[in-house]
Design a protein around this motif. Sequence first.
Motif, mmCIF file in Angstrom:
data_model
loop_
_atom_site.group_PDB
_atom_site.id
_atom_site.type_symbol
_atom_site.label_atom_id
_atom_site.label_comp_id
_atom_site.label_asym_id
_atom_site.label_seq_id
_atom_site.Cartn_x
_atom_site.Cartn_y
_atom_site.Cartn_z
ATOM 1 N N UNK A 15 1.062 -1.138 -0.201
ATOM 2 C CA UNK A 15 -0.021 -0.033 0.049
ATOM 3 C C UNK A 15 0.945 1.266 -0.005
ATOM 4 N N UNK A 16 2.057 1.153 0.631
ATOM 5 C CA UNK A 16 2.967 2.265 0.884
ATOM 6 C C UNK A 16 3.616 2.535 -0.531
ATOM 7 N N UNK A 17 4.089 1.598 -0.990
ATOM 8 C CA UNK A 17 5.128 1.640 -2.146
ATOM 9 C C UNK A 17 4.205 1.894 -3.238
ATOM 10 N N UNK A 18 3.081 1.184 -3.475
ATOM 11 C CA UNK A 18 2.010 1.447 -4.453
ATOM 12 C C UNK A 18 1.634 2.808 -4.725
ATOM 13 N N UNK A 19 1.012 3.392 -3.490
ATOM 14 C CA UNK A 19 0.523 4.562 -3.351
ATOM 15 C C UNK A 19 1.336 5.803 -3.833
ATOM 16 N N UNK A 20 2.484 5.602 -2.913
ATOM 17 C CA UNK A 20 3.777 6.650 -3.014
ATOM 18 C C UNK A 20 4.195 6.796 -4.586
ATOM 19 N N UNK A 21 4.588 5.605 -5.075
ATOM 20 C CA UNK A 21 4.814 5.552 -6.496
ATOM 21 C C UNK A 21 3.777 6.213 -7.511
ATOM 22 N N UNK A 22 2.566 6.106 -7.286
ATOM 23 C CA UNK A 22 1.715 6.505 -8.060
ATOM 24 C C UNK A 22 1.487 8.075 -7.993
ATOM 25 N N UNK A 23 1.588 8.233 -6.780
ATOM 26 C CA UNK A 23 1.600 9.817 -6.381
ATOM 27 C C UNK A 23 2.931 10.497 -7.084
#
Length: 490
Positions: free
Chosen positions: A216-224
């Motif tokens: 959740x952290x990596x995917x959301x941060x990457x998309x952001x």
Amino acid sequence: MRRSPWATLVVLALAQFAVVLDVTIVNVALPDIQRDLGFSAAGLQWVINSYTLLFGGFLLLGGRAADLLGRRRMFVAGLVLFGAASLVAGLSTTSGVLVATRAAQGLGGALMSPAALSILTVTFPQGRDRNIALGVWGGLAGLGGTLGVVAGGVLVDALSWRWVFFVNVPIVVALLAVVRVFVAESVAEPREADGQTGPAGQEAPDGRRAFDAAGAILGTAGLLAVVYGVVRAEPLGWGSWEVMGALTGGVALLAAFVVVEVRSVAPLVPPRLFRSRSLTTASLALALNGGAFLSMFFLTALFLQQVRGDSALAAGLHFLPMGVAAVVAAAVASQLVTRIGTRPVQLGGAALSVAGLVTLIQAGADGSYLTALLPGLVLFGFGIIGVGVPAQIAAVVDVEPRDAGAASGVVTTFYQIGGALGLAVVSTLANSRTGAALAGGASEQTALVDGFHRGLAVATGLAAAGVLAALASPRVAAAKARATEAAAAV
């Protein structure tokens, strides 16, 4: 309590209509917002970008949270946040408050949109009924984008810019009043994974409910980071350190996200989803579709107002036939898919999109709207939904109910990221062409037309790539849809 699936569809489609409406309705109010709240020219873009950033960045998380925590629960949470943020945005007295509330609106949309699509997927069994439901969904979404420009012009002219936000509040209140009556709660059921050490995406090996925090952290941060880099490319240029750093960091985070997902027993995005050729090719097609649509809409809106002298309201009315064509296309496409399968319909839609854009490229500063612009807008309206409906049907045809939210998050993310990236590339190339023409001594009007034509040519390339994506997609056969209907009727 037995609920009518069609009543459920009405609630979900109206919510999605409000989300799409909000994307375009704000655009026509930007000059008034800038004047009243004292935005700088550079700061004004964040009224749009803050929404895009949060909406695109949190879609994957919103989709999986719907599977694990309850689809109706996440839909209601997103609806409440979207409505509350709309109310505060309309009451804003400073630029900072408005930007913050627009970000909150985007987060609300990211929770609401994939949850709504996953509820639709599990409510309607594969076959004719689901095809019709997705057709209605796609048609209202297309109409919402078009009506946003018209409604924005009316509200700004008759009342004030604040009403482009206030208008969401009664819609949200009405939906909250009926959602528990017409929409059933659903949560993904745990199930043993094929060849994995533990249940896939739902439980830890010891049987406890699990959530992929690292993913959740990596995917959301990457998309952001990726979305931030894309939206900053327009004012700063693709070669700036800020843009390059954001894009490079985002890609690195997303690469780490893939590694984590492959190893996780409770992945945010189950890797098994991408074993489906239908989901993979449909997601690509929707990304290209989003890039072509947002680019055409942006360029043509500016062309109508800056070159042809339309008011905001007149420009919106000139887009209206495209919205009507989208609604008709949604109805036709959903019926054709049941008869001839998804790939022929998607291929036809992509071809119509290319034809519409090629027709629009012929438009100049002079000439009748009826002959120079209307045919291209109508063709494109048919084409863009002609791609979207069969692609959405194909994307979820092999998805099990336990993964409906995650799949919806993936599909919506591809569309949003493709749209943002396509718009950034197209607008940059269009602006560079306009700047070069001005530097060469062309008049402002001629330079703007040159930029419009360059941008539409690039958008045509995106639509043409959509033709290739349609050719690469598997054909979801009409016979399969009819067999599913017959089984459901027994």
